[in-house]
Write an enzyme that holds these catalytic residues in place. Structure first.
Site: not given
Ligand code: EPU
Length: 436
Positions: A22-23, A124, A307
Site C-alpha cells: 500500500k505505502n 502529523r 506500523d
Molecule cells: N513529520 C513532521 N513534519 C513533516 C512530516 C513528518 O514533523 O513535515 C513527523 C510526523 O509528525 C511523524 C514523523 O515525522 O511524527 C514521521 O512521519 P512520516 O512523514 O515519516 O510519515 P508519513 O509519510 O506521514 C508514512 C506511512 C505511515 C507510516 C509512516 C512512518 C504512507 C502513506 N504512510 O507516513 O503509514 O506510519 O510513514 O513509517 O506511506 C500506515 O500504513 O498505517 C501508516 C500510518
C-alpha cells in the site's frame, strides 16, 4: 458499520500470500501526475480503500484511471490537462492525498491542496514538505484550510530534512525530478518504499540516485513518461501475519515476504523465542509455548516500524515477564493499548514508553479500532483470547489489509464479519455458527 468477530484459541497454520505494498503504491499513484507522455501501468496493486481513495482524487484531477481489482492492475493516464486543486474531502479521507502536492506543482506550476487535520495516531505536521518546496523555489501560502504553492520554475537545491520523513522525502523527490539542475535531499528516509518510488521515477525517465541511503541526488529532466512497474510485497502486511503466527503459537509460511524488509521484526521475534526460517518462497514462522519478554523501540527504517508496533505489543503482552515499548515516531500511537486493557492487558504508559506486564490471558470483549494498525492488533489479540472478541470500526482495517479476514480464516482462524444488521458475511468454507 461492520465488525469482526473472532473466536480465539486456534493455532494458525498453512500459507498466506502477501499483497502488493500500500505505502509503495500511494506515492506511485501520485507520481503518475508527472507523466505527460504515455501511461503508468502498475501491477500487483492491492485492492484497498486507500488505493481507491487516491484513484478518486486522481480522477478529480482529470487523470484517466482504470483499476482492474481482480487482476490487481492499475492504469493511470495523465496526458491530458491536469487540474491542480485537491479538496478537503479527499485529504480528510486519507492524509496520503497530500502526496499529490509536489507532482502537481512540478507538472502545472500550481498546487492547491487542503490542509490535513488531526489524526488518530498523532498531530502529523507537514512543515518539512512545505520548507522543501520553498527551497525548490515555490511560494507557498496557507489560507482558508488550504495550502497553495506556485512556481514558474523550480530550481534544484540542497535540502536537509530535520527528520527523515517518509512523505516529505517522497514528495520532494517527485518534485525535484522536473526541477532545473541538481537537488540533494540530506537525511532522507531510507524505507524500501522510497527505493521503489525512485525506481519507478527512473523508469519514467527521471535521474534519481542514492535512494535507500541518507542522501538522494536528483538531476532534473524536462519531462517524464509512462512505464510498467510491479509493486513489491507489503512488508507491514507480511509482518502482521508473522506476528499473528507467533501470537497463536502457530506455524505459518508468509509467502513472498522479503526478509531484508523485516530484519528488525525478525530479530525481535527470535529474541522472544520464535523460530523464523527464511525460505525461497517466503518466511516461515513457528511459534513457541513460552514467549520471552523484549524491548521494542520504533525508529525510521531500518529500525523497528511504527506500523508494526501495535501488533507487536500484543505479542509482548503474551510474553512471560515485563516488556517495554518505546514509540518514537507518533505521539498518540498507544490507543490500541487502552482497548487491550478491556481484554485484560496490564501496562503503564509514561510519555512515549509503555511498560507491558505479561503473560496476559486475553479475555473476550468488544473493542474499537482507532486506526488501521490498531485494528489489526485487536484482531491478533482476539486470536489469542479466551472467548469471542468483537472488533468494531473494521473499515479502518480495509484501508490497509486486502482480504484480512479471508486470509486469517484460510489459516484456521475462526473469524467472521458482521454487518450492521448482524448478518454474517460468510468466510469461504464457513460453517454456520462456527464462531459461537
Ligand atoms: N513529520 C513532521 N513534519 C513533516 C512530516 C513528518 O514533523 O513535515 C513527523 C510526523 O509528525 C511523524 C514523523 O515525522 O511524527 C514521521 O512521519 P512520516 O512523514 O515519516 O510519515 P508519513 O509519510 O506521514 C508514512 C506511512 C505511515 C507510516 C509512516 C512512518 C504512507 C502513506 N504512510 O507516513 O503509514 O506510519 O510513514 O513509517 O506511506 C500506515 O500504513 O498505517 C501508516 C500510518
Amino acid at each position: 458499520m461492520d465488525k469482526m468477530v473472532i473466536k480465539g484459541g486456534r493455532r494458525l497454520a498453512g500459507r498466506v500470500h502477501v499483497a502488493g505494498s500500500k505505502n509503495a503504491a500511494l506515492p506511485m499513484q501520485a507520481a503518475s501526475i508527472l507523466a505527460s507522455v504515455g501511461n503508468i501501468h502498475l501491477t500487483n496493486v492491492p485492492s484497498l480503500l486507500d488505493i481507491k481513495t487516491m484513484n478518486q482524487l486522481l480522477q478529480f484531477l482529470n487523470l484517466t484511471v482504470t483499476f482492474d481489482e481482480e487482476k490487481h492492475e492499475l492504469l493511470l493516464d495523465a496526458q491530458q490537462r491536469v487540474a491542480s486543486e485537491a479538496p478537503f474531502e479527499y485529504v480528510d479521507e486519507m492524509r496520503a492525498s497530500l502526496l499529490v502536492m509536489g507532482p502537481l506543482l512540478a507538472r502545472t506550476g500550481h498546487a492547491k491542496v487542503a490542509l490535513p487535520g488531526g489524526c488518530a495516531i498523532g498531530s502529523r505536521p507537514i512543515d518539512l514538505h512545505i520548507k522543501g518546496l520553498i527551497q525548490l523555489g515555490a511560494t507557498v501560502q496557507q489560507q482558508d484550510g488550504y495550502i497553495e504553492a506556485r512556481a514558474e520554475r523550480l530550481v534544484g537545491k540542497m535540502i536537509y530534512l530535520d527528520f527523515p520523513s517518509v512523505g516529505a522525502t517522497e514528495s520532494l523527490m517527485m518534485t525535484a525530478t522536473l526541477a532545473q539542475g541538481i537537488t540533494t535531499i540530506e537525511n532522507a528516509a531510507r524505507e524500501p518504499e522510497i527505493v521503489a518510488l525512485a525506481n519507478l521515477l527512473n523508469k519514467m525517465g527521471a535521474r534519481v540516485h542514492g535512494a535507500g541511503t541518507e542522501v538522494i541526488r536528483i538531476q532534473g529532466v524536462n519531462f517524464l513518461h509512462g512505464c510498467d512497474y510491479e509493486l513489491m510485497p507489503d512488508r507491514i502486511e507480511a509482518g502482521t501475519f508473522m506476528i499473528a503466527a507467533a501470537v497463536t503459537n502457530g506455524d505459518v509460511i508468509v509467502e513472498n515476504a522479503i526478509a531484508a524488509h523485516n530484519a528488525s521484526l525478525i530479530a525481535k521475534l527470535e529474541e522472544m523465542g520464535v523460530t523464523v526460517i527464511e525460505q525461497d518462497d517466503g518466511i516461515r514462522v513457528v511459534g513457541t509455548a513460552v514467549l520471552l519478554p523484549t524491548t521494542v523501540k520504533t525508529m525510521p527504517y531500518p529500525g523497528f516500524p511504527t506500523d508494526l508496533q501495535p501488533q507487536m505489543s500484543v505479542l509482548q503482552l503474551l510474553a512471560n515477564g515485563t516488556s517495554t515499548l518505546d514509540e518514537q515516531i507518533f505521539e498518540k500511537r498507544f490507543m490500541h493499548l487502552e482497548e487491550l486493557r478491556r481484554m485484560n492487558a496490564k501496562f503503564q504508559i509514561s510519555g512515549p514508553v509503555a511498560v507491558l506486564s505479561g503473560p496476559t490471558k486475553f479475555s473476550e470483549a468488544e473493542v474499537t479500532a482507532s486506526d488501521l494498525r490498531a485494528g489489526a492488533a485487536l484482531v491478533l489479540a482476539g486470536l489469542a483470547a479466551d472467548g469471542i472478541t468483537q472488533v468494531r470500526n473494521v473499515s479502518e482495517i480495509d484501508r490497509g489489509y486486502d482480504q484480512f479476514q479471508e486470509k486469517l480464516h484460510a489459516l484456521g482462524a475462526k473469524i467472521d464479519r458482521i454487518d450492521i444488521a448482524d448478518k454474517i458475511k460468510l468466510s469461504p468454507n464457513h460453517r454456520t455458527g462456527e464462531t459461537n
